[in-house]
Design a protein around this motif. Sequence first.
Motif, PDB file in Angstrom:
ATOM      1  N   LEU A 131       7.571  -5.675  -4.446  1.00 18.22           N
ATOM      2  CA  LEU A 131       7.565  -5.327  -3.273  1.00 18.22           C
ATOM      3  C   LEU A 131       6.308  -5.641  -2.988  1.00 18.22           C
ATOM      4  O   LEU A 131       4.494  -5.933  -3.052  1.00 18.22           O
ATOM      5  N   SER A 132       6.518  -6.917  -2.012  1.00 18.04           N
ATOM      6  CA  SER A 132       5.349  -7.563  -1.168  1.00 18.04           C
ATOM      7  C   SER A 132       4.527  -7.347   0.162  1.00 18.04           C
ATOM      8  O   SER A 132       4.879  -6.925   0.903  1.00 18.04           O
ATOM      9  N   PHE A 133       3.685  -6.597   0.043  1.00 13.25           N
ATOM     10  CA  PHE A 133       3.226  -6.978   2.252  1.00 13.25           C
ATOM     11  C   PHE A 133       1.682  -7.303   2.347  1.00 13.25           C
ATOM     12  O   PHE A 133       0.992  -8.042   1.225  1.00 13.25           O
ATOM     13  N   SER A 134       1.148  -7.367   2.959  1.00 13.45           N
ATOM     14  CA  SER A 134       0.638  -8.822   4.021  1.00 13.45           C
ATOM     15  C   SER A 134      -0.603  -7.848   3.739  1.00 13.45           C
ATOM     16  O   SER A 134      -0.721  -6.998   4.415  1.00 13.45           O
ATOM     17  N   LYS A 135      -1.911  -8.637   3.744  1.00 18.21           N
ATOM     18  CA  LYS A 135      -3.119  -8.438   3.928  1.00 18.21           C
ATOM     19  C   LYS A 135      -3.643  -7.552   4.565  1.00 18.21           C
ATOM     20  O   LYS A 135      -4.276  -6.989   5.177  1.00 18.21           O
ATOM     21  N   GLU A 136      -2.523  -7.994   6.915  1.00 20.34           N
ATOM     22  CA  GLU A 136      -3.490  -7.085   7.677  1.00 20.34           C
ATOM     23  C   GLU A 136      -3.179  -5.811   6.890  1.00 20.34           C
ATOM     24  O   GLU A 136      -3.503  -4.557   8.240  1.00 20.34           O
ATOM     25  N   LEU A 137      -1.926  -5.426   6.645  1.00 25.34           N
ATOM     26  CA  LEU A 137      -2.031  -3.877   6.532  1.00 25.34           C
ATOM     27  C   LEU A 137      -2.325  -2.527   5.950  1.00 25.34           C
ATOM     28  O   LEU A 137      -2.933  -1.891   6.360  1.00 25.34           O
ATOM     29  N   ASP A 138      -3.917  -3.714   4.869  1.00 27.13           N
ATOM     30  CA  ASP A 138      -4.657  -3.023   4.994  1.00 27.13           C
ATOM     31  C   ASP A 138      -6.383  -3.179   5.352  1.00 27.13           C
ATOM     32  O   ASP A 138      -7.154  -2.510   5.369  1.00 27.13           O
ATOM     33  N   GLU A 139      -6.058  -3.989   6.881  1.00 25.84           N
ATOM     34  CA  GLU A 139      -7.131  -3.341   7.576  1.00 25.84           C
ATOM     35  C   GLU A 139      -7.155  -3.140   8.087  1.00 25.84           C
ATOM     36  O   GLU A 139      -7.743  -2.404   9.087  1.00 25.84           O
ATOM     37  N   THR A 140      -6.036  -1.607   8.632  1.00 27.25           N
ATOM     38  CA  THR A 140      -5.960  -0.839   9.683  1.00 27.25           C
ATOM     39  C   THR A 140      -5.350   0.471   8.898  1.00 27.25           C
ATOM     40  O   THR A 140      -4.935   0.319   7.908  1.00 27.25           O
TER      41      THR A 140
END
Length: 274
Positions: free
Chosen positions: A123-132
Amino acid sequence: MEVDQPVPTAKKPRNKQRVLMLSSRGVTHRMRHLMNDLEALLPHVKKDSKLDSKNHLNLLPELADLNNCNNALYFEARRHEDLYLWAAKTPNGPSIKMHVQNIHTMDELKMTGNCLKGSRGILSFSKELDETEWGKLTKEVFTHIFGVPPQARKAKPFIDHILTFSILDDKIWFRNFQIVEKDPLQPNGPPQTSLVEIGPRFVLTPIRIFEGAFGGATVYSNPEFITPTAVRSALRREKGDKYGHRKHAQAERGLRKDRRKLGEDELAVSKVFA
């Protein structure tokens, strides 16, 4: 004589995730093929029959409990053209309601990528998901649902594909890629890791996040989300406005013609020789 006591070792926590997947009545062939693709990608999914009523979502946690599942993916079809996806942790929540757009299935894409059926994916999540805050919660729920546990009954001990969740325009873009270790044009050459898309692909627009499973207090609400029904209504209203402007211009053109029309001349031939 002293006997050494065996040191108790801490048990490694087991990842026991099972997902119940089902849909409502009224799904189209494209929605059904998307569900089949996701079922092929996730070997820990238990597929159930369609749910008859869209107003009794409180039955879904009970269905998940009967099937020994602690996660649920519910595809809700509206008007035979709009698809909504509920991703929930059962029985206590949270649950996320999303609008699914731009659906492309594996058979439709005809990509060159391929992977072993039942293999586990990264699973690969973009770093923008950790900003909110809502992004962190969504990432955690997706990790539980799309992360295949190694003890899954149908899972194979291979990792040969990667599932990516990217954020763009406040939407979640889903892609599935095969991990290629060698260049197919040079099979005997040095290893060169590359990605080849397999499919399916779709875009998720988060609408609301609820505290409970398929209900409860609203944790997050997307203020920029516009329902597809409202979009279609605006388009029809715009077409109606165009028709109204056209008829108004036609009436004005008729009035201008009437104003430019000359009166009957007294010396006209029809009057002189009458």
